[in-house]
Design a protein around this motif. Sequence first.
Motif, PDB file in Angstrom:
ATOM      1  N   GLY A   1       0.773  -1.238   0.000  1.00 26.49           N
ATOM      2  CA  GLY A   1       0.000   0.000   0.000  1.00 26.49           C
ATOM      3  C   GLY A   1       0.797   1.277   0.000  1.00 26.49           C
ATOM      4  N   GLY A   2       1.831   1.364  -0.848  1.00 26.63           N
ATOM      5  CA  GLY A   2       2.607   2.596  -0.929  1.00 26.63           C
ATOM      6  C   GLY A   2       3.636   2.766   0.173  1.00 26.63           C
ATOM      7  N   ARG A   3       3.896   1.702   0.931  1.00 23.67           N
ATOM      8  CA  ARG A   3       4.915   1.725   1.980  1.00 23.67           C
ATOM      9  C   ARG A   3       5.866   0.546   1.794  1.00 23.67           C
ATOM     10  N   VAL A   4       7.098   0.684   2.282  1.00 23.41           N
ATOM     11  CA  VAL A   4       8.055  -0.414   2.294  1.00 23.41           C
ATOM     12  C   VAL A   4       8.709  -0.461   3.666  1.00 23.41           C
ATOM     13  N   LEU A   5       8.732  -1.639   4.266  1.00 22.70           N
ATOM     14  CA  LEU A   5       9.373  -1.864   5.560  1.00 22.70           C
ATOM     15  C   LEU A   5      10.672  -2.608   5.313  1.00 22.70           C
ATOM     16  N   VAL A   6      11.785  -2.043   5.771  1.00 22.51           N
ATOM     17  CA  VAL A   6      13.106  -2.637   5.554  1.00 22.51           C
ATOM     18  C   VAL A   6      13.743  -2.918   6.909  1.00 22.51           C
ATOM     19  N   THR A   7      14.072  -4.198   7.161  1.00 23.73           N
ATOM     20  CA  THR A   7      14.814  -4.550   8.371  1.00 23.73           C
ATOM     21  C   THR A   7      16.305  -4.536   8.054  1.00 23.73           C
ATOM     22  N   THR A   8      17.117  -4.198   9.065  1.00 22.90           N
ATOM     23  CA  THR A   8      18.550  -4.025   8.841  1.00 22.90           C
ATOM     24  C   THR A   8      19.372  -4.705   9.925  1.00 22.90           C
ATOM     25  N   ASP A   9      20.614  -5.000   9.568  1.00 28.64           N
ATOM     26  CA  ASP A   9      21.621  -5.438  10.527  1.00 28.64           C
ATOM     27  C   ASP A   9      22.524  -4.256  10.859  1.00 28.64           C
ATOM     28  N   SER A  10      22.908  -4.151  12.127  1.00 31.85           N
ATOM     29  CA  SER A  10      23.849  -3.114  12.532  1.00 31.85           C
ATOM     30  C   SER A  10      25.265  -3.524  12.139  1.00 31.85           C
ATOM     31  N   LEU A  11      26.087  -2.558  11.793  1.00 34.08           N
ATOM     32  CA  LEU A  11      27.490  -2.823  11.477  1.00 34.08           C
ATOM     33  C   LEU A  11      28.349  -2.863  12.727  1.00 34.08           C
ATOM     34  N   GLU A  12      27.792  -2.450  13.859  1.00 33.87           N
ATOM     35  CA  GLU A  12      28.514  -2.456  15.122  1.00 33.87           C
ATOM     36  C   GLU A  12      27.703  -3.200  16.172  1.00 33.87           C
ATOM     37  N   TYR A  13      28.394  -3.803  17.124  1.00 33.36           N
ATOM     38  CA  TYR A  13      27.714  -4.527  18.198  1.00 33.36           C
ATOM     39  C   TYR A  13      27.064  -3.523  19.147  1.00 33.36           C
ATOM     40  N   THR A  14      25.789  -3.769  19.452  1.00 29.03           N
ATOM     41  CA  THR A  14      25.015  -2.881  20.322  1.00 29.03           C
ATOM     42  C   THR A  14      24.393  -3.716  21.432  1.00 29.03           C
ATOM     43  N   PRO A  15      23.651  -3.094  22.376  1.00 30.21           N
ATOM     44  CA  PRO A  15      22.929  -3.905  23.363  1.00 30.21           C
ATOM     45  C   PRO A  15      21.964  -4.901  22.734  1.00 30.21           C
ATOM     46  N   TRP A  16      21.574  -4.679  21.476  1.00 29.87           N
ATOM     47  CA  TRP A  16      20.716  -5.615  20.752  1.00 29.87           C
ATOM     48  C   TRP A  16      21.523  -6.502  19.818  1.00 29.87           C
ATOM     49  N   GLY A  17      22.809  -6.680  20.114  1.00 33.60           N
ATOM     50  CA  GLY A  17      23.651  -7.458  19.222  1.00 33.60           C
ATOM     51  C   GLY A  17      23.857  -6.711  17.916  1.00 33.60           C
ATOM     52  N   PHE A  18      23.668  -7.399  16.809  1.00 33.51           N
ATOM     53  CA  PHE A  18      23.840  -6.768  15.508  1.00 33.51           C
ATOM     54  C   PHE A  18      22.495  -6.445  14.853  1.00 33.51           C
ATOM     55  N   LEU A  19      21.467  -6.279  15.680  1.00 35.04           N
ATOM     56  CA  LEU A  19      20.165  -5.890  15.175  1.00 35.04           C
ATOM     57  C   LEU A  19      20.131  -4.388  14.927  1.00 35.04           C
ATOM     58  N   GLY A  20      19.790  -4.010  13.686  1.00 38.54           N
ATOM     59  CA  GLY A  20      19.641  -2.601  13.357  1.00 38.54           C
ATOM     60  C   GLY A  20      18.181  -2.193  13.364  1.00 38.54           C
ATOM     61  N   PRO A  21      17.880  -0.932  13.083  1.00 32.72           N
ATOM     62  CA  PRO A  21      16.492  -0.467  13.074  1.00 32.72           C
ATOM     63  C   PRO A  21      15.717  -1.030  11.889  1.00 32.72           C
ATOM     64  N   ALA A  22      14.401  -1.056  12.040  1.00 33.22           N
ATOM     65  CA  ALA A  22      13.494  -1.365  10.927  1.00 33.22           C
ATOM     66  C   ALA A  22      12.935  -0.052  10.425  1.00 33.22           C
TER      67      ALA A  22
END
Length: 289
Positions: free
Chosen positions: A85-106
């Motif tokens: 519907g005119g939107r795109v959701l993109v999940t990402t990996d972080s390039l650096e280790y964070t408190p969420w591991g290598f999980l990046g923002p969506a």
Amino acid sequence: MLRPEESGRTEGATSVPWRVTVVNHQRTVGQPPYEQARPQGQPLARRDDLRIYGTVGEISCVDASGGTRWTHRCAGRPNAAHVSGGRVLVTTDSLEYTPWGFLGPALLLDLADGTLIAELRGQRGAALRGGRFVLGLEGYEFFDTWEHDRDGTVVDSWRSNGHYIVGTGIRVVEVARNLPTRSRVVRLLPGGVIERGPQLTDPQTPRPLVLEDGTILVLDAGVLRAVGRRLDATVLAELLPIAPDRLSGYVGALHRDGDHITAVIAEPHQGHPTRHTVHTWTIALHPRT
């Protein structure tokens, strides 16, 4: 272990219309079938004449002529995209280790021009109708799925997370880290209600396959299971059943090529956790008569 002529053990009443025949079983010593990165040059998602691509630090939308409609800079590595519907959701990996591991923002973006609508948090997502999405997160007391509208606002939520199958409703092959696992195949209903289906043995089942009629094939602790739209389940093949207390180090994968399924299970060597015997089964899929 299943002999080639054997297939199909029902777990209660079932309408699953499939059976299988094991055609071949090979053993090699090698690397586990870790989830592979998307081949270079392949889009993360397609919608009509548009393609969504992701490289380190950038998301782009390309039309059928090869022209770039827009690009959006990001801090990590895009790993999946979902369009609705005119939107795109993109999940990402972080390039650096964070408190969420290598999980990046969506990132929720406008499909027309790549404008950022909302920055969300989640590991796996799926597209619903009308620019809506589900997004799930597991870890640090989270085991949750949220439904977001086209503006990124949460409109529903469930205490469940895993591989999403969207069709007639939303089904989830749950994935968690707890042992013994409480994961199941479930259906998410409005108002945070969860319809619970068959129990799973493996807390980290690999990505399932979905057949044309909506049947889900799940490789669960060395057992190939079929789960129908009504959450009815059948054991199709006991390939290499693994006891719950021995699951550590095993890695599996499922692939489909026409009427054949390839199931891979890497079995760690005792005392040598980095060495594996890799079992590969070729399985013929038949309609049940």
